[in-house]
Motif scaffolding. Structure first.
Motif, PDB file in Angstrom:
ATOM      1  N   LYS A  39      -5.433   0.388  -3.184  1.00 49.05           N
ATOM      2  CA  LYS A  39      -6.381   0.008  -2.128  1.00 49.05           C
ATOM      3  C   LYS A  39      -5.688  -0.780  -1.021  1.00 49.05           C
ATOM      4  N   TYR A  40      -4.857  -1.727  -1.401  1.00 49.78           N
ATOM      5  CA  TYR A  40      -4.177  -2.560  -0.396  1.00 49.78           C
ATOM      6  C   TYR A  40      -3.046  -1.822   0.299  1.00 49.78           C
ATOM      7  N   LEU A  41      -2.359  -0.935  -0.406  1.00 52.40           N
ATOM      8  CA  LEU A  41      -1.324  -0.125   0.248  1.00 52.40           C
ATOM      9  C   LEU A  41      -1.957   0.743   1.330  1.00 52.40           C
ATOM     10  N   LYS A  42      -3.097   1.332   1.011  1.00 51.52           N
ATOM     11  CA  LYS A  42      -3.797   2.183   1.973  1.00 51.52           C
ATOM     12  C   LYS A  42      -4.329   1.358   3.143  1.00 51.52           C
ATOM     13  N   ALA A  43      -4.798   0.138   2.844  1.00 49.03           N
ATOM     14  CA  ALA A  43      -5.309  -0.727   3.907  1.00 49.03           C
ATOM     15  C   ALA A  43      -4.208  -1.081   4.902  1.00 49.03           C
ATOM     16  N   ALA A  44      -2.969  -1.089   4.409  1.00 43.94           N
ATOM     17  CA  ALA A  44      -1.822  -1.395   5.263  1.00 43.94           C
ATOM     18  C   ALA A  44      -1.314  -0.153   5.989  1.00 43.94           C
ATOM     19  N   GLY A  45      -1.973   0.982   5.785  1.00 46.63           N
ATOM     20  CA  GLY A  45      -1.629   2.200   6.499  1.00 46.63           C
ATOM     21  C   GLY A  45      -0.687   3.140   5.774  1.00 46.63           C
ATOM     22  N   GLY A 170      -7.495 -12.974 -11.260  1.00 46.59           N
ATOM     23  CA  GLY A 170      -8.223 -11.728 -11.049  1.00 46.59           C
ATOM     24  C   GLY A 170      -7.325 -10.568 -10.669  1.00 46.59           C
ATOM     25  N   TYR A 171      -7.712  -9.381 -11.094  1.00 44.24           N
ATOM     26  CA  TYR A 171      -6.895  -8.187 -10.862  1.00 44.24           C
ATOM     27  C   TYR A 171      -6.725  -7.867  -9.387  1.00 44.24           C
ATOM     28  N   ASP A 172      -7.722  -8.226  -8.568  1.00 48.42           N
ATOM     29  CA  ASP A 172      -7.657  -7.860  -7.158  1.00 48.42           C
ATOM     30  C   ASP A 172      -6.546  -8.639  -6.436  1.00 48.42           C
ATOM     31  N   LYS A 173      -6.461  -9.940  -6.667  1.00 44.49           N
ATOM     32  CA  LYS A 173      -5.414 -10.747  -6.042  1.00 44.49           C
ATOM     33  C   LYS A 173      -4.032 -10.345  -6.556  1.00 44.49           C
ATOM     34  N   ILE A 174      -3.964 -10.009  -7.840  1.00 38.74           N
ATOM     35  CA  ILE A 174      -2.687  -9.573  -8.410  1.00 38.74           C
ATOM     36  C   ILE A 174      -2.271  -8.246  -7.793  1.00 38.74           C
ATOM     37  N   GLY A 175      -3.231  -7.328  -7.644  1.00 39.27           N
ATOM     38  CA  GLY A 175      -2.939  -6.043  -7.014  1.00 39.27           C
ATOM     39  C   GLY A 175      -2.479  -6.218  -5.574  1.00 39.27           C
ATOM     40  N   LYS A 176      -3.088  -7.140  -4.867  1.00 36.93           N
ATOM     41  CA  LYS A 176      -2.701  -7.414  -3.474  1.00 36.93           C
ATOM     42  C   LYS A 176      -1.283  -7.982  -3.418  1.00 36.93           C
ATOM     43  N   ALA A 177      -0.976  -8.901  -4.339  1.00 35.02           N
ATOM     44  CA  ALA A 177       0.364  -9.502  -4.375  1.00 35.02           C
ATOM     45  C   ALA A 177       1.434  -8.451  -4.644  1.00 35.02           C
ATOM     46  N   ILE A 178       1.120  -7.509  -5.534  1.00 37.64           N
ATOM     47  CA  ILE A 178       2.072  -6.438  -5.846  1.00 37.64           C
ATOM     48  C   ILE A 178       2.241  -5.515  -4.643  1.00 37.64           C
TER      49      ILE A 178
END
Length: 261
Positions: A39-45, A170-178
């Motif tokens: 989700k975050y990789l896609k948000a970054a384009g 939380g998984y969301d913050k960890i996913g964002k950090a990765i």
């Protein structure tokens, strides 16, 4: 913009070749983290492919299918999300098991991304499991992807302090950090919608032994010490699952020789 492969390891929870399960369920949590990373990789384009496998017929089949999915795409980096086990620590001592990253070696994008991911997870308050840079030549996944690959062990499923740290962050913050570690840039959280956390507590269930005699092992492996056996037709409660093995009050049994009640 770059392209990446990301997947959660193992089959889904409660299926053959699923991940470890105890205080956390690996197959459930690694998929949540995986989806957050994408989700975050896609948000970054960037382009991000989910190469998670849900239909493997066994551990080897799962690995082969994951690699086949990964190799169908020409990407910059392959990232595998896992949760560790082996602590068996249900009483807190204030020392979480921590995270680690596995690779065949640390050069180029593997070194750069791993360094950033480690720094980002530390900023969240997570500690490392010893030296976080783990090297191995024995993991199938790391040896069979066309692109450079790393495997992240987020936390320990059988460590209460690990569980507490993971649930607090939380998984969301960890996913964002990765994700930010992968691309080397910060990502604006306002550009994505964060889904509510899902429950991850393992639910015990009962199985009936179908083999004439089913060995009980000290560990979830055929090489584990035999500490007893169950007769055919015996009904037992499964308290945790790991790589096709179920944990009972007496020890570990191979779930392929049982039928769910």
């Amino acid at each position: 913009m770059a392209k990446y492969n990301v997947h959660g390891g193992h089959n889904p929870a409660n299926k053959i070749a699923c991940g470890a399960a105890d205080l956390l369920d690996e197959s459930h949590e690694d998929r949540l983290v995986c989806k957050a990373v994408i989700k975050y990789l896609k948000a970054a384009g960037h382009t991000a492919y989910n190469c998670t496998v849900d239909n493997g017929t066994g551990q080897t089949d799962v690995l082969r299918k994951i690699c086949a999915k990964c190799n169908a795409h020409d990407v910059t980096l392959d990232v595998s999300i896992h949760f560790n086990s082996g602590r068996n620590k249900h009483k807190s001592n204030g020392k979480p098991g921590g995270f680690e990253i596995w690779a065949t070696n640390y050069t180029g994008i593997k070194k750069e991304a791993s360094k950033r991911i480690i720094a980002n997870l530390k900023k969240l308050g997570m500690n490392t499991h010893g030296d976080p840079y783990k090297t191995t030549s024995n993991l199938y996944y790391l040896n069979h992807t066309n692109a450079k690959a790393i495997l992240i062990e987020v936390e320990f499923v059988d460590d209460v302090d690990s569980k507490n740290v993971y649930k607090k962050i939380g998984y969301d913050k960890i996913g964002k950090a990765i994700a930010e570690g992968i691309i080397g840039k910060s990502i604006d959280s306002k550009k994505v919608t964060v889904k509510p956390k899902a429950s991850s507590k393992f639910k015990s269930y009962k199985v009936k032994v179908t083999a004439s005699a089913l060995n009980i092992r000290k560990t979830a492996s055929t090489s584990g010490a035999r500490i007893g056996s169950y007769k055919k037709g015996t009904t037992v409660k499964i308290k945790a699952v790991k790589n096709g093995w179920g944990k009972t009050k007496d020890g570990w049994i191979k779930l392929s020789y049982t039928k769910k009640c």
